[in-house]
Write an enzyme that holds these catalytic residues in place. Structure first.
Site: not given
Length: 133
Positions: A23, A26-28
């Site tokens: 996560a 994935g946030d980036a």
């Protein structure tokens, strides 16, 4: 030397990364996709651009977008999504429900997993579906 702009990890390597780690990645990935989308669609104007970015990367928006792609996920992707949704998070932002935050974390974990797997084509496909109006 690794090429971190074009990384491809094996399934065994990916299994060693926690859901929170996926996560985090994935946030980036999601943030850069949103920023690129906003710039490409002529929304690149100072404070308005920042506010538009925040509106799209908030957990509530991510949870809604996740709902758009769930029917399109392969079994393997759905398993990663579930793994992300079940991650043990210790704090939830005040503007999101725990369920929304779980869905957002799941979406980010999926994007992180796809990125580290080298599946930029699939990320783009899913992102385009998320951004359809």
């Amino acid at each position: 030397m690794e090429n971190y702009f074009d990384i491809t990890m094996t399934d065994d390597q990916l299994r060693t990364i926690s859901s929170i780690g996926l996560a985090h990645m994935g946030d980036a990935v999601f943030e850069i996709l949103v920023r690129t989308w906003l710039c490409a669609h002529g929304k690149a104007t100072g404070k308005g651009l920042h506010q538009a970015t925040i509106a799209l990367v908030r957990a509530e928006s991510q949870a809604e977008m996740a709902g758009r792609i769930l029917p399109l996920l392969t079994e393997e992707e759905a398993a990663v999504f579930r793994r992300g949704r079940n991650a043990q998070v210790h704090s939830v932002p005040p503007h999101a429900s725990r369920a929304q935050y779980g869905e957002a974390t799941a979406l980010e974990a999926l994007l992180g997993w796809l990125w580290l797997k080298g599946r930029k084509d699939r990320i783009n496909e899913l992102f385009c579906t998320m951004m359809e109006e």
